[in-house]
Scaffold this motif. Structure first.
Motif, PDB file in Angstrom:
ATOM      1  N   GLY A   1       0.852  -1.189   0.000  1.00 45.85           N
ATOM      2  CA  GLY A   1       0.000   0.000   0.000  1.00 45.85           C
ATOM      3  C   GLY A   1       0.886   1.236   0.000  1.00 45.85           C
ATOM      4  N   SER A   2       0.325   2.381  -0.426  1.00 52.35           N
ATOM      5  CA  SER A   2       1.169   3.577  -0.377  1.00 52.35           C
ATOM      6  C   SER A   2       1.401   4.006   1.067  1.00 52.35           C
ATOM      7  CB  SER A   2       0.628   4.720  -1.237  1.00 52.35           C
ATOM      8  OG  SER A   2      -0.749   4.786  -1.216  1.00 52.35           O
ATOM      9  N   ASP A   3       0.555   3.563   1.989  1.00 56.99           N
ATOM     10  CA  ASP A   3       0.808   3.820   3.412  1.00 56.99           C
ATOM     11  C   ASP A   3       2.223   3.391   3.800  1.00 56.99           C
ATOM     12  OD1 ASP A   3      -1.786   4.711   3.671  1.00 56.99           O
ATOM     13  OD2 ASP A   3      -2.541   2.872   4.593  1.00 56.99           O
TER      14      ASP A   3
ATOM     15  N   ALA B   1      -3.115   9.164  -5.477  1.00 58.72           N
ATOM     16  CA  ALA B   1      -3.901   7.959  -5.216  1.00 58.72           C
ATOM     17  C   ALA B   1      -5.163   7.889  -6.089  1.00 58.72           C
ATOM     18  CB  ALA B   1      -4.285   7.893  -3.736  1.00 58.72           C
ATOM     19  N   TYR B   2      -5.680   9.048  -6.484  1.00 51.88           N
ATOM     20  CA  TYR B   2      -6.948   9.081  -7.238  1.00 51.88           C
ATOM     21  C   TYR B   2      -6.731   9.394  -8.714  1.00 51.88           C
ATOM     22  CZ  TYR B   2      -8.680   8.860  -2.577  1.00 51.88           C
ATOM     23  OH  TYR B   2      -8.913   8.431  -1.299  1.00 51.88           O
TER      24      TYR B   2
ATOM     25  N   ARG C   1      -3.157  -4.373  -1.534  1.00 51.96           N
ATOM     26  CA  ARG C   1      -2.143  -3.546  -0.876  1.00 51.96           C
ATOM     27  C   ARG C   1      -0.913  -3.417  -1.760  1.00 51.96           C
ATOM     28  NH1 ARG C   1      -3.979  -0.673   0.865  1.00 51.96           N
ATOM     29  NH2 ARG C   1      -2.593  -0.003   2.524  1.00 51.96           N
TER      30      ARG C   1
ATOM     31  N   THR D   1      -1.143   4.252  -6.278  1.00 49.29           N
ATOM     32  CA  THR D   1      -1.597   3.040  -5.601  1.00 49.29           C
ATOM     33  C   THR D   1      -2.601   2.308  -6.485  1.00 49.29           C
ATOM     34  OG1 THR D   1      -2.768   2.157  -3.670  1.00 49.29           O
ATOM     35  CG2 THR D   1      -3.333   4.394  -4.322  1.00 49.29           C
TER      36      THR D   1
ATOM     37  N   ASP E   1       1.044  12.761  -4.028  1.00 54.15           N
ATOM     38  CA  ASP E   1       0.316  11.524  -3.741  1.00 54.15           C
ATOM     39  C   ASP E   1      -0.891  11.462  -4.682  1.00 54.15           C
ATOM     40  OD1 ASP E   1      -1.283   9.528  -2.695  1.00 54.15           O
ATOM     41  OD2 ASP E   1      -1.076  10.170  -0.610  1.00 54.15           O
TER      42      ASP E   1
ATOM     43  N   ASN F   1      -7.478  14.268  -0.458  1.00 53.31           N
ATOM     44  CA  ASN F   1      -8.437  13.535   0.369  1.00 53.31           C
ATOM     45  C   ASN F   1      -8.393  14.204   1.743  1.00 53.31           C
ATOM     46  OD1 ASN F   1      -9.837  11.677   1.905  1.00 53.31           O
ATOM     47  ND2 ASN F   1      -8.293  10.076   1.778  1.00 53.31           N
TER      48      ASN F   1
ATOM     49  N   TYR G   1      -0.222  11.031   6.926  1.00 49.48           N
ATOM     50  CA  TYR G   1       0.998  11.849   6.925  1.00 49.48           C
ATOM     51  C   TYR G   1       1.362  12.208   8.362  1.00 49.48           C
ATOM     52  CZ  TYR G   1      -0.567  12.606   2.039  1.00 49.48           C
ATOM     53  OH  TYR G   1      -1.014  12.446   0.768  1.00 49.48           O
TER      54      TYR G   1
ATOM     55  N   ALA H   1      -1.519  15.671  -1.624  1.00 47.33           N
ATOM     56  CA  ALA H   1      -2.425  14.682  -2.229  1.00 47.33           C
ATOM     57  C   ALA H   1      -3.136  15.361  -3.397  1.00 47.33           C
ATOM     58  CB  ALA H   1      -3.427  14.182  -1.197  1.00 47.33           C
TER      59      ALA H   1
ATOM     60  N   PHE I   1      -4.653  13.824   3.961  1.00 53.35           N
ATOM     61  CA  PHE I   1      -4.648  12.401   4.311  1.00 53.35           C
ATOM     62  C   PHE I   1      -4.054  12.196   5.707  1.00 53.35           C
ATOM     63  CE2 PHE I   1      -2.734   8.047   3.359  1.00 53.35           C
ATOM     64  CZ  PHE I   1      -3.923   7.381   3.570  1.00 53.35           C
TER      65      PHE I   1
ATOM     66  N   SER J   1      -5.009   0.776  -4.994  1.00 56.73           N
ATOM     67  CA  SER J   1      -6.172   0.638  -4.100  1.00 56.73           C
ATOM     68  C   SER J   1      -7.446   1.255  -4.669  1.00 56.73           C
ATOM     69  CB  SER J   1      -5.879   1.284  -2.754  1.00 56.73           C
ATOM     70  OG  SER J   1      -4.873   0.575  -2.077  1.00 56.73           O
ATOM     71  N   LYS J   2      -7.381   2.531  -5.055  1.00 58.10           N
ATOM     72  CA  LYS J   2      -8.608   3.237  -5.415  1.00 58.10           C
ATOM     73  C   LYS J   2      -9.090   2.839  -6.807  1.00 58.10           C
ATOM     74  CE  LYS J   2      -7.918   4.797  -1.408  1.00 58.10           C
ATOM     75  NZ  LYS J   2      -7.141   5.889  -0.951  1.00 58.10           N
TER      76      LYS J   2
HETATM   77  C1  PLP Z   1      -6.341   6.018   0.178  1.00 58.57           C
HETATM   78  C2  PLP Z   1      -5.171   6.919   0.140  1.00 58.57           C
HETATM   79  C3  PLP Z   1      -3.873   6.424   0.271  1.00 58.57           C
HETATM   80  C4  PLP Z   1      -3.598   5.020   0.753  1.00 58.57           C
HETATM   81  O1  PLP Z   1      -3.477   4.135  -0.227  1.00 58.57           O
HETATM   82  P1  PLP Z   1      -3.036   2.636   0.024  1.00 58.57           P
HETATM   83  O2  PLP Z   1      -2.212   2.370  -1.180  1.00 58.57           O
HETATM   84  O3  PLP Z   1      -4.287   1.855   0.088  1.00 58.57           O
HETATM   85  O4  PLP Z   1      -2.217   2.543   1.283  1.00 58.57           O
HETATM   86  C5  PLP Z   1      -2.813   7.291   0.114  1.00 58.57           C
HETATM   87  N1  PLP Z   1      -3.030   8.596  -0.105  1.00 58.57           N
HETATM   88  C6  PLP Z   1      -4.251   9.111  -0.208  1.00 58.57           C
HETATM   89  C7  PLP Z   1      -4.421  10.568  -0.445  1.00 58.57           C
HETATM   90  C8  PLP Z   1      -5.367   8.288  -0.061  1.00 58.57           C
HETATM   91  O5  PLP Z   1      -6.598   8.822  -0.102  1.00 58.57           O
END
Ligand code: PLP
Length: 361
Positions: A92-94, A194-195, A228, A218, A192, A167, A121, A163, A118, A220-221
């Motif tokens: 995951g990016s976490d 993610a979206y 992950r 990532t 970041d 988010n 951070y 981000a 987010f 994920s979304k």
């Molecule tokens: C959901 C989200 C992440 C986390 O993504 P993972 O890859 O699921 O850990 C990272 N940054 C932002 C801004 C998010 O909304």
């Protein structure tokens, strides 16, 4: 007198860790789950069968490939990363945020981010004993450029997280403001993204222009939250160092195989993202038609909206009682007071949410 366990906890666990509240994930049970920006669509049955067939070849008795080159090349082309950039994979990016912090943490080292943004951070900065500085966004959730530049000048952050889209607000920051922040930063700037599948805007092409820029993506979304897998993209001079903070086998065998498989069928995920974007526009219009709401623009797969004074938590609870789980941001306070966030789901789920919301209003 022997210490009891709570006295031992008090003595051993760092005060800043005890002061944190654990990242809270509410149990969804049978609720319609519109709280966590998940893609609501499963794969077509034939694709599931083909995937399960691929998994037969998995060697669960072996450690995973610690540096999966073929998967990285697939990710490079799927994400349009430059040929000369390096890719670092995270659980995951976490986990990538954590690796970044571990690589730079030290006394007085600062993580800076606009707020609200987010939550990880701040949490990861705290866990790695870095100082966290949050700079408020403007009332319409734009970058406050003078305030950000002043904070960069004052705190000289080792890491600046942006981000893009943000988010929980859903908007893309003004790109010229982002360029100004990257130029002014003495440390690393992490975009970041993610979206990205929903926004289709990126700073990837600026990588060559700024040596202190890294891009984070990532899976994920885009529909693979359960796998992950996050990707950090940038100059190998940075990533080779950050890689040293990675636990050796952080991407497991099943994730490697499944991500590789999914990316060979990317058109399925892309079509789902496109359909979610259309449904987001529909939902935005429906929400905007509600006089009582302030609805914020979104380039992601979720929508932030503000309800009348004193109503956020009652409305959130009424939706839950009606079987719909969204995110209540009111407890975060500040710019998010009276704000709720809904993830775009299937059409049926969106309609259920909307009808429950209209009743609750
Ligand atoms: C959901 C989200 C992440 C986390 O993504 P993972 O890859 O699921 O850990 C990272 N940054 C932002 C801004 C998010 O909304």
């Amino acid at each position: 007198m022997k210490e009891n366990i709570s006295q031992q906890v008090q003595r051993l666990i760092r005060p800043e860790i005890r002061a944190l509240s654990a990242y809270h994930v509410p149990a969804a049970g049978a609720l319609i789950k519109l709280d966590a920006m998940e893609n609501p669509y499963p794969w077509p049955a034939a694709l599931v069968d083909a995937w399960l067939e691929r998994l037969r070849a998995a060697s669960l008795n072996r450690y995973p490939d610690p540096a999966p080159r073929a998967l990285k090349e697939r990710l490079r082309s799927a994400m349009g990363a430059p040929q000369d950039a390096a890719l670092l994979l995270g659980n995951g990016s976490d986990e990538l945020i954590q690796m970044l912090a571990l690589a730079v943490a030290g006394p007085g080292r600062v993580v800076l981010a606009p707020e609200p943004s987010f939550a990880m951070y701040r949490m990861i900065a705290t866990a790695t004993q870095m100082d966290y500085v949050g700079v408020p966004l403007t009332a319409d959730f734009a970058i406050d450029l003078p305030a950000m530049l002043a904070a960069i000048e004052q705190h000289r952050p080792a890491l600046l997280f942006l981000a893009y889209p943000n988010n929980p607000t859903g908007n893309l920051f003004d790109s010229s403001a982002v360029h100004a922040l990257i130029e002014a930063s003495p440390g690393l700037v992490i975009l970041d993204e993610a979206y990205h599948v929903f926004a289709r805007e990126s700073f990837m092409s600026a990588l060559g222009q700024y040596p202190n820029l890294l891009i984070m993506r990532t899976l994920s979304k885009m529909g693979l939250a359960g796998l992950r897998l996050g990707v950090l993209i940038g100059d190998p001079a940075w990533l080779d160092e950050i890689d040293k903070t990675r636990l050796p086998y952080n991407i497991n065998v099943l994730t490697q195989l499944s991500a590789d498989f999914a990316l060979t069928h990317q058109q399925v995920l892309d079509a789902q993202a496109q359909s979610l974007c259309q449904d987001r526009e529909w939902l935005l219009n429906e929400l905007r038609a509600q006089q009582a709401l302030t609805v914020y623009p979104s380039c992601a797969n979720f929508i932030l909206f503000r309800v009348p004074h004193g109503r956020a938590t009652p409305i959130f609870e009424a939706l839950k009682a009606a079987g719909v789980l969204i995110k209540n941001l009111h407890p975060a306070g500040g710019l998010l007071s009276e704000c709720l966030r809904v993830t775009v789901g299937t059409r049926v789920e969106n309609e259920a949410f909307l009808s429950a919301l209209k009743k609750a209003l």
